[in-house]
Design a protein around this motif. Structure first.
Motif, PDB file in Angstrom:
ATOM      1  N   TRP A  32     -18.366   2.161  11.393  1.00 31.89           N
ATOM      2  CA  TRP A  32     -17.316   2.366  13.156  1.00 31.89           C
ATOM      3  C   TRP A  32     -17.385   0.951  14.249  1.00 31.89           C
ATOM      4  O   TRP A  32     -18.545   0.319  14.086  1.00 31.89           O
ATOM      5  CB  TRP A  32     -17.906   3.379  14.069  1.00 31.89           C
ATOM      6  CG  TRP A  32     -17.543   3.656  15.543  1.00 31.89           C
ATOM      7  CD1 TRP A  32     -15.985   5.015  15.543  1.00 31.89           C
ATOM      8  CD2 TRP A  32     -17.358   3.539  16.274  1.00 31.89           C
ATOM      9  NE1 TRP A  32     -15.501   4.890  16.499  1.00 31.89           N
ATOM     10  CE2 TRP A  32     -16.414   4.082  17.581  1.00 31.89           C
ATOM     11  CE3 TRP A  32     -17.806   2.631  16.817  1.00 31.89           C
ATOM     12  CZ2 TRP A  32     -16.029   3.678  18.640  1.00 31.89           C
ATOM     13  CZ3 TRP A  32     -17.390   2.292  18.568  1.00 31.89           C
ATOM     14  CH2 TRP A  32     -16.627   2.202  19.061  1.00 31.89           C
ATOM     15  N   PRO A  33     -16.324   0.936  14.897  1.00 32.82           N
ATOM     16  CA  PRO A  33     -15.214   1.317  14.278  1.00 32.82           C
ATOM     17  C   PRO A  33     -14.600   1.208  13.100  1.00 32.82           C
ATOM     18  O   PRO A  33     -15.549   0.353  12.492  1.00 32.82           O
ATOM     19  CB  PRO A  33     -14.222   0.630  15.308  1.00 32.82           C
ATOM     20  CG  PRO A  33     -14.908  -0.525  15.745  1.00 32.82           C
ATOM     21  CD  PRO A  33     -16.176  -0.205  15.268  1.00 32.82           C
ATOM     22  N   GLY A  78      -8.880   4.944  11.147  1.00 36.17           N
ATOM     23  CA  GLY A  78      -9.676   5.020  11.989  1.00 36.17           C
ATOM     24  C   GLY A  78      -8.553   5.197  13.436  1.00 36.17           C
ATOM     25  O   GLY A  78      -9.525   6.171  14.330  1.00 36.17           O
ATOM     26  N   ALA A  91      -8.530   8.862  16.258  1.00 36.94           N
ATOM     27  CA  ALA A  91      -8.672   9.086  17.322  1.00 36.94           C
ATOM     28  C   ALA A  91      -7.020   9.382  17.651  1.00 36.94           C
ATOM     29  O   ALA A  91      -7.727   9.926  18.850  1.00 36.94           O
ATOM     30  CB  ALA A  91      -8.512   7.064  17.638  1.00 36.94           C
ATOM     31  N   TYR A 121     -15.979   9.275  15.695  1.00 35.61           N
ATOM     32  CA  TYR A 121     -14.767   9.036  16.427  1.00 35.61           C
ATOM     33  C   TYR A 121     -14.215  10.441  17.204  1.00 35.61           C
ATOM     34  O   TYR A 121     -13.653  10.182  18.655  1.00 35.61           O
ATOM     35  CB  TYR A 121     -13.052   8.989  16.241  1.00 35.61           C
ATOM     36  CG  TYR A 121     -13.041   7.628  15.190  1.00 35.61           C
ATOM     37  CD1 TYR A 121     -12.072   6.665  16.416  1.00 35.61           C
ATOM     38  CD2 TYR A 121     -13.803   6.992  14.390  1.00 35.61           C
ATOM     39  CE1 TYR A 121     -12.260   4.962  15.371  1.00 35.61           C
ATOM     40  CE2 TYR A 121     -13.370   5.666  14.229  1.00 35.61           C
ATOM     41  CZ  TYR A 121     -13.068   4.464  13.793  1.00 35.61           C
ATOM     42  OH  TYR A 121     -12.744   3.967  13.691  1.00 35.61           O
TER      43      TYR A 121
END
Length: 369
Positions: A175-176, A262, A266, A290
């Protein structure tokens, strides 16, 4: 420290993502890292740092018959052994069953290198075939350590192979997530819509047919919700046909593989994992990192090691469509509960951090923790 990681390819997949992430982590720590694949690098989906030595043996491919298979695997073992001698790693790690076996054969008689295999699935759910199963049972005894993702897999390996040491090490979460091609723009959310997201290879074991069925049942009660399934695979046409039969083509989308997954996590409101079986689902810990609340089948293996039921997500009896619908409904109709679970889900970034997971690996490399 010199490390070599052997894997079939760096195409899209969970073990491939883990291999690239761990290689980059150790290269950034100052190690000399080589990623060795049986395939060429022409179709690499995951990228390694410029400082990682990327070696493509280009010895993959199907065999025409049993004799051809023996010859092809002999050539693979020779190519791997040649790289081991050339690069003289302190540790060589193989990812996935056949790579473990090939590495065990290639390393016979070599001194000064620690040989580690890694099972990335729950073995009884994906049989290798009689010859490969026999080799796994015997040759795992040639490995210094075999890494399993869950205790269930470790118990199976103890019972069915000659492995001398079996370690349980989960996947780390990245992450991210990095952004790379192919880039899929996330949808415009100004219309007040909501996204139920799933990510994975479009194949029977991922159970996306069950997810589409559940969404079809829920859709009339949740007109602002859309289902998005990211990924590709052999079942794409069947899933597209199932989507047409639901009459929900405008609300169920299968846009393909995404190099910016990602951003999709989100943008989503809820994540679903409906696999019939798993090893240790990367997409689940990625979604949770996330801040996504999750609903997952309690399949073998992995989800129950990740989700804390009623704390950061909901575990559903494996394959139970009615229970899946009920759990999805609970979260789709209750934003406060989604927010509550999502805030706790984010804790996977600490629970499965690459720093802590890499130290677990290093314990078996002969390094101090």
């Amino acid at each position: 420290m010199k490390l070599l990681i052997l894997i079939h390819s760096l195409q899209s997949g969970g073990a491939e993502r883990v291999s690239a992430s761990m290689a980059n982590h150790w290269e950034e720590a100052g190690w000399t890292v080589t990623v060795l694949t049986l395939t060429s690098n022409a179709r690499d989906f995951y990228k390694v740092n410029a400082g990682v030595q990327r070696v493509a043996l280009n010895v993959a491919g199907d065999s025409r018959n049993a004799l051809s298979a023996v010859n092809n695997n002999f050539q693979r073992v020779r190519a791997i052994r040649r790289e081991l001698k050339k690069r003289e790693p302190d540790v060589a790690v193989a990812m996935m069953s056949t790579a473990n076996i090939l590495l065990a054969l290639a390393a016979i008689g070599l001194k000064g290198v620690r040989i580690i295999g890694s099972e990335r699935t729950y073995p009884p759910r994906i049989p290798l075939g009689r010859a490969w199963e026999a080799m796994r049972a015997y040759l795992y005894g040639q490995l210094d350590t075999v890494v399993a993702l869950t205790q269930e897999s470790a118990s199976w390996l103890h019972q069915h192979t000659r492995a001398r040491e079996v370690a349980v090490i989960p996947n780390a979460v990245t992450w991210p997530l990095p952004i790379h091609d192919p880039y899929l723009p996330t949808p415009d959310r100004t219309d007040g819509s909501h996204i139920l997201l799933a990510v994975g290879r479009m194949s029977e074991e991922k159970g996306f047919d069950l997810l589409i069925r559940a969404f079809h049942a829920l859709a009339p009660d949740f007109p602002t919700w859309r289902l998005v399934i990211l990924g590709d695979g052999v079942d794409r046409q069947a899933l597209e046909a199932q989507t047409v039969l639901t009459g929900l083509e405008s609300r169920i989308s299968l846009p393909g593989r995404s190099g910016n997954v990602g951003q999709w996590y989100a943008a989503a409101d809820l994540y679903a994992l409906t696999s019939r079986f798993e090893g240790f689902p990367n997409t689940l810990i990625e979604a949770m990192s996330y801040g996504l609340p999750v609903v997952s089948f309690d399949c073998d293996t992995g989800p129950r090691d990740i989700i804390r039921h009623e704390i950061d997500g909901l575990l559903v009896p494996a394959g139970n469509g009615a229970a899946l619908e009920h759990s999805l409904r609970r979260l789709m109709e209750n934003k406060a509960l989604r927010d509550q679970f999502g805030a706790k889900a984010n804790e996977v970034k600490q629970r499965f951090s690459i720093e802590s997971v890499s130290k677990m690996w290093e314990n078996y490399f002969g390094l101090e923790s």
